[in-house]
Design a protein around this motif. Structure first.
Motif, PDB file in Angstrom:
ATOM      1  N   TRP A 146      81.641  29.238 -53.526  1.00  0.00           N
ATOM      2  CA  TRP A 146      80.548  29.369 -54.298  1.00  0.00           C
ATOM      3  C   TRP A 146      80.367  30.434 -55.180  1.00  0.00           C
ATOM      4  CZ3 TRP A 146      77.503  26.823 -49.657  1.00  0.00           C
ATOM      5  CH2 TRP A 146      77.929  25.650 -49.317  1.00  0.00           C
ATOM      6  N   MET A 147      80.754  31.593 -54.379  1.00  0.00           N
ATOM      7  CA  MET A 147      80.280  32.792 -54.837  1.00  0.00           C
ATOM      8  C   MET A 147      81.502  33.213 -55.963  1.00  0.00           C
ATOM      9  SD  MET A 147      79.299  34.614 -51.328  1.00  0.00           S
ATOM     10  CE  MET A 147      78.987  36.321 -51.899  1.00  0.00           C
ATOM     11  N   ALA A 148      82.678  32.779 -55.496  1.00  0.00           N
ATOM     12  CA  ALA A 148      83.738  33.033 -56.351  1.00  0.00           C
ATOM     13  C   ALA A 148      83.741  32.336 -57.627  1.00  0.00           C
ATOM     14  CB  ALA A 148      85.170  32.667 -55.851  1.00  0.00           C
ATOM     15  N   ARG A 149      83.140  31.122 -57.787  1.00  0.00           N
ATOM     16  CA  ARG A 149      82.628  30.405 -59.092  1.00  0.00           C
ATOM     17  C   ARG A 149      82.176  31.243 -60.059  1.00  0.00           C
ATOM     18  NH1 ARG A 149      80.849  24.905 -56.877  1.00  0.00           N
ATOM     19  NH2 ARG A 149      82.754  24.519 -55.572  1.00  0.00           N
ATOM     20  N   ASN A 189      91.945  45.941 -60.280  1.00  0.00           N
ATOM     21  CA  ASN A 189      92.030  46.599 -59.122  1.00  0.00           C
ATOM     22  C   ASN A 189      90.883  46.887 -58.760  1.00  0.00           C
ATOM     23  OD1 ASN A 189      93.345  48.574 -57.730  1.00  0.00           O
ATOM     24  ND2 ASN A 189      92.862  50.255 -58.893  1.00  0.00           N
ATOM     25  N   MET A 190      89.940  45.693 -58.713  1.00  0.00           N
ATOM     26  CA  MET A 190      88.685  45.741 -58.078  1.00  0.00           C
ATOM     27  C   MET A 190      88.816  45.614 -56.577  1.00  0.00           C
ATOM     28  SD  MET A 190      85.372  43.308 -59.436  1.00  0.00           S
ATOM     29  CE  MET A 190      83.718  44.271 -59.889  1.00  0.00           C
ATOM     30  N   VAL A 191      87.678  46.393 -55.856  1.00  0.00           N
ATOM     31  CA  VAL A 191      87.678  46.267 -54.371  1.00  0.00           C
ATOM     32  C   VAL A 191      86.365  45.940 -53.642  1.00  0.00           C
ATOM     33  CG1 VAL A 191      87.260  48.802 -54.237  1.00  0.00           C
ATOM     34  CG2 VAL A 191      88.263  47.612 -52.128  1.00  0.00           C
ATOM     35  N   ALA A 192      86.382  44.994 -52.909  1.00  0.00           N
ATOM     36  CA  ALA A 192      85.172  44.208 -52.405  1.00  0.00           C
ATOM     37  C   ALA A 192      84.684  44.912 -51.291  1.00  0.00           C
ATOM     38  CB  ALA A 192      85.453  42.769 -52.081  1.00  0.00           C
ATOM     39  N   LEU A 203      81.658  39.081 -43.344  1.00  0.00           N
ATOM     40  CA  LEU A 203      82.262  37.920 -43.153  1.00  0.00           C
ATOM     41  C   LEU A 203      82.191  37.174 -44.634  1.00  0.00           C
ATOM     42  CD1 LEU A 203      80.350  35.843 -40.173  1.00  0.00           C
ATOM     43  CD2 LEU A 203      82.590  37.069 -40.148  1.00  0.00           C
ATOM     44  N   LEU A 204      81.382  37.499 -45.414  1.00  0.00           N
ATOM     45  CA  LEU A 204      81.346  37.036 -46.895  1.00  0.00           C
ATOM     46  C   LEU A 204      82.269  37.678 -47.701  1.00  0.00           C
ATOM     47  CD1 LEU A 204      77.453  36.336 -47.577  1.00  0.00           C
ATOM     48  CD2 LEU A 204      79.311  34.596 -47.294  1.00  0.00           C
ATOM     49  N   SER A 205      82.352  39.009 -47.429  1.00  0.00           N
ATOM     50  CA  SER A 205      83.146  39.809 -48.474  1.00  0.00           C
ATOM     51  C   SER A 205      84.707  39.525 -47.909  1.00  0.00           C
ATOM     52  CB  SER A 205      82.809  41.405 -48.379  1.00  0.00           C
ATOM     53  OG  SER A 205      82.886  41.791 -47.059  1.00  0.00           O
ATOM     54  N   ARG A 208      89.489  37.373 -50.195  1.00  0.00           N
ATOM     55  CA  ARG A 208      90.649  36.459 -50.106  1.00  0.00           C
ATOM     56  C   ARG A 208      90.846  35.346 -51.230  1.00  0.00           C
ATOM     57  NH1 ARG A 208      91.012  35.817 -43.494  1.00  0.00           N
ATOM     58  NH2 ARG A 208      91.646  37.756 -43.129  1.00  0.00           N
ATOM     59  N   GLU A 209      89.589  34.904 -51.438  1.00  0.00           N
ATOM     60  CA  GLU A 209      89.659  33.671 -52.437  1.00  0.00           C
ATOM     61  C   GLU A 209      89.659  34.164 -53.842  1.00  0.00           C
ATOM     62  OE1 GLU A 209      88.614  30.478 -52.033  1.00  0.00           O
ATOM     63  OE2 GLU A 209      88.541  29.906 -53.927  1.00  0.00           O
ATOM     64  N   LEU A 210      89.167  35.540 -54.158  1.00  0.00           N
ATOM     65  CA  LEU A 210      89.518  36.122 -55.348  1.00  0.00           C
ATOM     66  C   LEU A 210      90.839  36.841 -55.601  1.00  0.00           C
ATOM     67  CD1 LEU A 210      85.925  37.582 -55.922  1.00  0.00           C
ATOM     68  CD2 LEU A 210      87.015  35.537 -57.060  1.00  0.00           C
ATOM     69  N   GLY A 211      91.492  37.213 -54.423  1.00  0.00           N
ATOM     70  CA  GLY A 211      92.851  37.926 -54.305  1.00  0.00           C
ATOM     71  C   GLY A 211      92.543  39.393 -54.815  1.00  0.00           C
TER      72      GLY A 211
END
Ligand SMILES: [Zn+2]
Ligand SMILES: [Zn+2]
Length: 242
Positions: free
Chosen positions: A109-112, A121-124, A144-146, A151-154
């Motif tokens: 849901w967040m990735a959407r 080159n973004m880093v979470a 847990l969310l990040s 992973r979802e965003l690659g």
């Protein structure tokens, strides 16, 4: 007779359950129809800074009154849900209910919302808990969310980049000003992790955005460590009732 696929067997033994009410659902990580309807997913026009839903539609970046009055330190931000009804319930289940399974669908849901804002080159980086609170709760819901979101965003994930220098009392019930004073100089990038941040755009991840004080402190810490830019992604945004 055909042997059913392993997945089908698993499905029969462990059928998918609604995250909120536990009722049976068709798809994995889903919500049942009634729970889905009571979950305030954010869509349409939002504040470009804090992700709060706005009325109307526009091609240009729009901002809510709060962000216009006090622009946050980060450049853009998005939220998956409004923090009310099941939006609030899911956050509390993740935070206090040991419901790690919520992180995966939450990340989708967040990735959407955040995907269109991704930088190269973004880093979470998650908002850290103080080690004392971490010890008591055993896990950091933001991490847990990040992890799930990166992973979802690659994109890369630096779960331990930020650290909390002092234990802060709960911010609940405090005014915006009190929150800012309590939080200044509390967060910093670990000296050993500066290299993971310096010169890169950072995506700070948290479960809830209330006043934005914690996220502002984290943004300033990342910028001080040389981050080129900071965006934020949260599971839920507290929104004033219109
Ligand atoms: Zn349900
Ligand atoms: Zn805003």
């Amino acid at each position: 007779m055909f042997m059913p696929a392993l997945q089908t067997v698993l499905k029969l033994v462990y059928p998918s359950r609604c995250l909120i009410c536990g009722g049976l659902v068709e798809t994995d990580f889903g919500l049942c129809g009634p729970c889905w309807r009571d979950t305030p997913f954010i869509s349409g026009l939002v504040c470009d800074c804090c992700g709060v839903p706005l009325i109307g539609d526009s091609e240009d970046a729009e901002f809510c009154d709060d962000c216009l009055t006090t622009p946050p330190a980060w450049s853009q931000g998005r939220a998956g849900l409004v923090y009310k009804d099941n939006g609030r319930k899911l956050v509390l289940m993740l935070k206090h209910g040991d419901r790690h399974d919520i992180a995966l669908p939450a990340a989708v849901w967040m990735a959407r919302q955040i995907r269109p804002l991704l930088r190269e080159n973004m880093v979470a980086v998650p908002i850290p808990l103080h080690f004392r609170r971490h010890f008591k709760r055993r896990y950091n819901q933001s991490a847990l969310l990040s992890r799930a979101l990166s992973r979802e965003l690659g994109i890369d994930h630096a779960p331990d980049a930020l650290e909390r220098l002092r234990h802060t009392a709960s911010l609940e019930g405090k005014t915006r000003e009190q929150r800012y004073t309590t939080l200044s100089d509390v967060l910093r990038v670990r000296p050993s992790r500066v290299a993971a941040i310096a010169g890169r755009p950072v995506l700070i991840v948290d479960d809830v955005l209330t006043s934005g004080a914690t996220l502002c402190a984290a943004t300033e810490a990342c910028l001080a460590a040389g981050a080129s830019e900071v965006c934020v992604s949260v599971l839920a945004r507290v929104a004033k009732e219109a």
